[in-house]
Design a protein around this motif. Structure first.
Motif, PDB file in Angstrom:
ATOM      1  N   UNK A   6      -1.822  10.414  -8.589  1.00  0.00           N
ATOM      2  CA  UNK A   6      -1.665   9.230  -9.187  1.00  0.00           C
ATOM      3  C   UNK A   6      -1.616   8.073  -7.944  1.00  0.00           C
ATOM      4  N   UNK A   7      -2.312   7.083  -7.999  1.00  0.00           N
ATOM      5  CA  UNK A   7      -2.024   5.833  -6.965  1.00  0.00           C
ATOM      6  C   UNK A   7      -0.692   5.161  -7.278  1.00  0.00           C
ATOM      7  N   UNK A   8      -0.072   5.367  -6.319  1.00  0.00           N
ATOM      8  CA  UNK A   8       1.352   4.500  -6.605  1.00  0.00           C
ATOM      9  C   UNK A   8       1.362   3.011  -5.841  1.00  0.00           C
ATOM     10  N   UNK A   9       1.455   1.956  -6.734  1.00  0.00           N
ATOM     11  CA  UNK A   9       1.450   0.702  -6.484  1.00  0.00           C
ATOM     12  C   UNK A   9       2.689   0.020  -6.378  1.00  0.00           C
ATOM     13  N   UNK A  10       2.937  -0.890  -5.715  1.00  0.00           N
ATOM     14  CA  UNK A  10       4.308  -1.540  -5.353  1.00  0.00           C
ATOM     15  C   UNK A  10       3.746  -3.204  -5.499  1.00  0.00           C
ATOM     16  N   UNK A  11       4.484  -3.795  -6.429  1.00  0.00           N
ATOM     17  CA  UNK A  11       4.454  -5.307  -6.574  1.00  0.00           C
ATOM     18  C   UNK A  11       4.778  -5.864  -5.469  1.00  0.00           C
ATOM     19  N   UNK A  12       3.668  -6.689  -4.958  1.00  0.00           N
ATOM     20  CA  UNK A  12       4.094  -7.270  -3.577  1.00  0.00           C
ATOM     21  C   UNK A  12       5.130  -8.487  -3.711  1.00  0.00           C
ATOM     22  N   UNK A  13       5.445  -8.979  -4.842  1.00  0.00           N
ATOM     23  CA  UNK A  13       6.505  -9.608  -5.089  1.00  0.00           C
ATOM     24  C   UNK A  13       7.828  -8.896  -4.716  1.00  0.00           C
ATOM     25  N   UNK A  14       7.919  -7.785  -5.193  1.00  0.00           N
ATOM     26  CA  UNK A  14       8.958  -7.092  -5.138  1.00  0.00           C
ATOM     27  C   UNK A  14       9.555  -6.873  -3.701  1.00  0.00           C
ATOM     28  N   UNK A 112       0.217  -5.694   4.990  1.00  0.00           N
ATOM     29  CA  UNK A 112       1.611  -6.201   4.826  1.00  0.00           C
ATOM     30  C   UNK A 112       1.252  -7.313   4.008  1.00  0.00           C
ATOM     31  N   UNK A 113       0.228  -8.403   4.349  1.00  0.00           N
ATOM     32  CA  UNK A 113       0.505  -9.507   3.994  1.00  0.00           C
ATOM     33  C   UNK A 113      -0.927 -10.027   3.375  1.00  0.00           C
ATOM     34  N   UNK A 114      -1.759  -9.128   2.915  1.00  0.00           N
ATOM     35  CA  UNK A 114      -3.164  -9.585   2.242  1.00  0.00           C
ATOM     36  C   UNK A 114      -3.980 -10.616   3.053  1.00  0.00           C
TER      37      UNK A 114
END
Length: 198
Positions: A6-14, A112-114
């Motif tokens: 599964x793809x692991x995603x991290x909320x960028x706000x976190x 890193x910063x989109x």
């Protein structure tokens, strides 16, 4: 259909909140250590925070803040070393330093910063200046855009990304020194000085 991880995603706000909390935690830890030691010299570290709990203004020669800088930069360095392995795993080897820095400005910054870096300058003698006109980690911070006080208060938050950049470059075979500064928020400038090979 083959079993895929599964793809692991991290909320960028976190990540942004974690970065802010990491800086403040380092300063709180240093302050607590100073209070526990109780010596006059170390007790002076208790003034690291202002009344609101945010970092005090950073000034050159401040031993306490230099210790915080070192810790944050080293954490960033380790993150950068590991991060570049993920980002560059399918790339061919780079041929020169300029290609590496361009990769950092495009791919690493996007990861890193989109966004890509806004401006890259070089003197073609191992110094590269990366300009980000809207540094993502500053956008959620309350600040006065041109206030000298605001600029001083955000300086410690640049140490972690300096370490990330240095770690990325190190893992790509480039020894460097990375420093950052800001004069008008949320813009900031990262200067990379490539160490001359002997």
């Amino acid at each position: 259909m083959a079993n895929q991880a599964p793809t692991r995603l991290v909320n960028e706000s976190i990540v942004e909140f974690m970065t802010t909390e990491m800086v403040e935690a380092m300063i709180r830890t240093l302050k607590d250590d100073a209070l526990n030691l109780g010596s006059d010299r170390d007790a002076s570290l208790g003034s690291l925070n202002d009344g609101a709990g945010s970092p005090k203004d950073y000034s050159e020669g401040d031993e306490a803040m230099e210790a915080v800088f070192y810790k944050l930069e080293m954490i960033g360095f380790r993150v950068g070393e590991r991060l570049i392995e993920k980002i560059s795993k399918d790339r061919t080897r780079f041929t020169d330093n300029l290609d590496v820095v361009k990769f950092v400005c495009k791919e690493v910054w996007m990861f890193l910063f989109k966004k890509q870096i806004d401006n890259l300058k070089t003197n073609h003698r191992g110094v590269y200046v990366l300009q980000d006109n809207n540094f993502r980690w500053f956008t959620r911070m309350a600040h006065d855009q041109s206030s000298t006080e605001s600029v001083k208060r955000v300086t410690p938050y640049l140490w972690f990304p300096c370490g990330i950049l240095r770690g990325v470059l190190s893992n790509l075979g480039i020894a460097s020194v990375v420093v950052a500064e800001t004069s008008s928020l949320p813009a900031c400038t990262f200067q990379i000085k490539i160490a001359k090979s002997t």
